[in-house]
Design an enzyme around this catalytic site. Sequence first.
Site, PDB file in Angstrom:
ATOM      1  N   ASN A  93       0.831  -1.204   0.000  1.00  0.00           N
ATOM      2  CA  ASN A  93       0.000   0.000   0.000  1.00  0.00           C
ATOM      3  C   ASN A  93       0.870   1.259   0.000  1.00  0.00           C
ATOM      4  OD1 ASN A  93       0.820   0.558   2.645  1.00  0.00           O
ATOM      5  ND2 ASN A  93      -1.059  -0.215   3.573  1.00  0.00           N
ATOM      6  N   VAL A 230      -5.543 -21.160   0.701  1.00  0.00           N
ATOM      7  CA  VAL A 230      -6.677 -21.962   1.176  1.00  0.00           C
ATOM      8  C   VAL A 230      -7.778 -21.944   0.117  1.00  0.00           C
ATOM      9  CG1 VAL A 230      -8.536 -22.085   2.887  1.00  0.00           C
ATOM     10  CG2 VAL A 230      -6.162 -21.684   3.611  1.00  0.00           C
ATOM     11  N   HIS A 497      -9.696   0.284  -0.885  1.00  0.00           N
ATOM     12  CA  HIS A 497     -10.212   0.224   0.488  1.00  0.00           C
ATOM     13  C   HIS A 497     -11.462  -0.657   0.541  1.00  0.00           C
ATOM     14  CE1 HIS A 497      -8.253   4.461   1.201  1.00  0.00           C
ATOM     15  NE2 HIS A 497      -7.366   3.492   1.115  1.00  0.00           N
ATOM     16  N   HIS A 541      -7.737   6.049   5.086  1.00  0.00           N
ATOM     17  CA  HIS A 541      -7.064   4.980   4.350  1.00  0.00           C
ATOM     18  C   HIS A 541      -7.032   3.808   5.326  1.00  0.00           C
ATOM     19  CE1 HIS A 541      -5.485   7.670   1.052  1.00  0.00           C
ATOM     20  NE2 HIS A 541      -6.029   8.508   1.931  1.00  0.00           N
TER      21      HIS A 541
END
Length: 563
Positions: A93, A230, A497, A541
């Site tokens: 990020n 997974v 986001h 954020h």
Amino acid sequence: MASKYDFIVVGSGPAGSATASALARAASHPKVLLLEAGSSNSDRNLRVDGKRWLTFQNQDMNWGYKTTPQIHCNDRQIDYSRGKGMGGSSAINFGVYSVGARGDYDEWARIVGDDAFQWTSMQERFKSLETFHGNLPSGIDKKYANPKPSDHGSSGPLHVGFASEWERDLPAMLDIFEGAGFPLNPDHNSGNPIGMSVFINSTHRGLRSTAADLLVPLPDNLTLLVETPVQRLILKDNRAVGVESNGKSYFASKEVILAAGSLDTPKILMHSGIGPADQLEAYNIPIVRSVPSIGRGLRDHCFVPLVYKRVEGGTDRAAFYGDEKVMDAALDQWNQDGTGPWAKFACQLGVGWFKLDQLVSSKEFKDLPADEQKYLLGETVPHYEILTHFPVHWFIPEFPQSSLSYSCMLVFLYNAQTRGDVLLQSSDPDAPLLFDPNFLAHPYDQRAAIESLRDAFRVLKSDAYAKDNIAELAAPKSESDEDLLEYWRQNVSSSWHMTGTVKMGKPEDSDAAVNSKFQLMGIDGLRVADLSVAPVLANCHTQAVAYATGLTCAEKLIEEYEL
């Protein structure tokens, strides 16, 4: 024989790492397994502060997702990057560490009927997670940044704070905002972000801090496995007892906690037979439990850039970004001690959150439900964000070297009313879902987009700012509603986001999949602990929100199991 653990946590991003770390460090030392689909991301060079804007382009660290063509954005497919590997999206990020508004968490608590999510409780978690470094560079006036120690932590695993050196034109830019009527805010992480600030970074001394830092030192009762994606849950008699990864089984005696994020947690659930029945049937996935709300309710922030070529010498960026030898030498300096231009340029930005009177008086606002209007009118809840000094030249193909002396601001749309979807597109559990945030679909969102840009022009067209402009590099044709909205349609980007696809709520809420204990309603031994559960897209954020969400889930587990 397959190994058995007390708890299995899926995903090592901020939420998963916070959950796993807190569980493993509980007094009873339960056996915890943390599974990460990507690699270890252990190379220190992946944490160069000033290169935080480039790391997400590393294909080994990014799932490389895209949205579906966006109907209200000229059918554009938009980047929907997600971090892959240790630290999840905190490893790729842009390093903004903001916690949002006090009102966000009080609204979360109201929606789910649980005071554990109120601001006073969440702030304590934020403080426990961070070691805050609030020192300012020599000569910088405290009017730009002056946080109260009582609002910050001093012994947490995440090192956050201000850059030790700022670009020369940053204080002057903050003065321009103040002169245009935008008040200064000495700390956007106090619970009230309203005003113009310098943003708090998830970096310190030139080095990015990621969720992996929560696992240092690694407790001996915490097993970490990377490159272990997974595919599905192992279910027995309506209870989650483990997970499958590439044909191998892992079992949990107490709980499985999914923290794979808003785009991938729903995928694991759906391929385990938990989700909307019509989608499961369409891809021949046996239905274990029909939960229509899973994959619905996707929310996200979005933004557009405003870019102006500035007079020569107005910024110092051209001399740095325009010379490969200078950048290489700077990297040598960073490798020695974490200082220099790679710990300066685009490492301290201005950021502000503001309200819009003209939005509140609009028909689109007045048409919103009463509860939503009340929330948006709250003292601390902003309507949009501006971020300054964004290094946009890395994001525009073939950006002209002659224009490296530029100013770029991003304008962010907040509290969008649109809800999108993440949907099955394959019976293959390794295939991504379809991601449709449905940007700009709601009339309120269109009005908020128009008014936020128009308000930003109070700064951009002020004499103090405009006098140093030579040319527009990216800006709307005019300030008409039509041109402002078309500029959004053609230039909008996700803020990455993503929130709300396995929404938390009260048991009677038709749009809720998990309760306030993070339990997937109707399935025992299964919790979801990432931003997919958040019923509010916080005004910030969101990495900090993800950390605190995972920590909240761990606290509830520790209390429930008396760990």
